[in-house]
Design an enzyme around this catalytic site. Sequence first.
Site, PDB file in Angstrom:
ATOM      1  N   GLU A 130      73.229  83.507  38.654  1.00  0.00           N
ATOM      2  CA  GLU A 130      74.358  82.616  38.944  1.00  0.00           C
ATOM      3  C   GLU A 130      74.151  81.980  40.317  1.00  0.00           C
ATOM      4  O   GLU A 130      74.332  82.621  41.350  1.00  0.00           O
ATOM      5  CB  GLU A 130      75.665  83.408  38.897  1.00  0.00           C
ATOM      6  CG  GLU A 130      75.940  84.032  37.533  1.00  0.00           C
ATOM      7  CD  GLU A 130      77.128  84.980  37.549  1.00  0.00           C
ATOM      8  OE1 GLU A 130      78.278  84.494  37.587  1.00  0.00           O
ATOM      9  OE2 GLU A 130      76.901  86.204  37.555  1.00  0.00           O
TER      10      GLU A 130
ATOM     11  N   GLU B  75      72.523  88.452  45.201  1.00  0.00           N
ATOM     12  CA  GLU B  75      73.748  88.244  44.424  1.00  0.00           C
ATOM     13  C   GLU B  75      73.578  87.153  43.372  1.00  0.00           C
ATOM     14  O   GLU B  75      74.267  87.162  42.350  1.00  0.00           O
ATOM     15  CB  GLU B  75      74.912  87.897  45.345  1.00  0.00           C
ATOM     16  CG  GLU B  75      75.449  89.068  46.137  1.00  0.00           C
ATOM     17  CD  GLU B  75      76.073  90.132  45.249  1.00  0.00           C
ATOM     18  OE1 GLU B  75      76.810  89.768  44.307  1.00  0.00           O
ATOM     19  OE2 GLU B  75      75.810  91.320  45.480  1.00  0.00           O
TER      20      GLU B  75
END
Length: 397
Positions: free
Chosen positions: A325, A334
């Site tokens: 993402e 992340e």
Amino acid sequence: MTSRTVARLPNLINVFLLLSLVLSGNILQKATSLGINYGQVGNNLPSPDKVINLLRSLRITKTRIYDTNPQILTSFANSNIEIIVTIENQVLTLLQDPQQALQWVDSHIKPYIPATRITGIMVGNELFTDEDSSLIGYMMPAIINIHKALVQLGLDRYIEVSSPSSLAVLAESYPPSAGSFKPEVSSVMQQLLQFLEATRSPFWINAYPYFAYKDNPNKIPIDYVLFNRNIGMTDPNTRLHYDNMMYAQVDAVAFAAAKLGYRNIEVRVAETGWPSKGDAGEVGASPTNAATYNRNLMMRQFAGEGTPARRNSRLDVYIFALFNEDMKPGPTSEKNYGIFRPDGSLAYNLGFSTMSTTTANSESVTYSSYATKAKMTLEYWTILMLAMIQVVVSRLS
């Protein structure tokens, strides 16, 4: 025949039973404890109907989303894929009012039942962390009000209500039998456990061995966190042996709940995963480690494993995550937990060569799926077989 050989016969029989399941293909029907998190913090992700094909290519029939996206809930109708939805943290203050909770369920959940298989509602996500404890007080009123709304609308028989916690709620986690909740959350955890016991719902945790390894790579063996073969550790109080960190983390939560009087609460893993890329200081973030972690975890799920403290109860686990993402805040890691890139190609080689790398955004997607009874390759069967044999044989000693 020695007594030791006789004692091992049941385990040897298990090996042959597992082999027969593998060779017959029926093992796929047993992988019902595995799900995957479907995050949407990206500007280039495929449409939900393409995501259904991706899930089928992984032989996964469970997913979790971090909101109640109407496009996803509509697209997943009649797909037979179970979905857990999430109430965003910022909505919890609104749900302190029972009438607002009823209105929320009536508009966000009811329109999609039963065509879309919504099986759970997560009330917030990691409401207590070491950095922020301001949200935890909103959790129980919101959970109770959402559950009452489900009851009022006749939906409680379909949907469980809970809230996933990070391991920050634990004061102690090593060894697992020393597991206990921090004093500042103990009262709220007591209320949550009481609710979960009354509604027969699970306690969900987000368990990331990666973080422990990243912070202390010189003391934590990489094989222990990656589910590889290793000497493991033995809990000095229970004499239970652990060959991986994630099971130790899960059992630490179970022991913490038991200390509050709740010995039979099921603990499930809402999130676990490994990043395939990280910044310079993020030790261990690599495609090889990510592939190893998720592949080994998936094999244990196919084998229906439980943790050492609950050997006879399979552990439900949701992998984080389906996609990389690119819009997630924070360090590079992340943004790189996904098994797939946004175009539908694999982010790294899981070793399952039946998965097509066809672009998910194209009009024709040809991922193999269990629904079409496509045959798995010899490579996949071999990985499955060897992994399950290793799981069983490791228990012979």
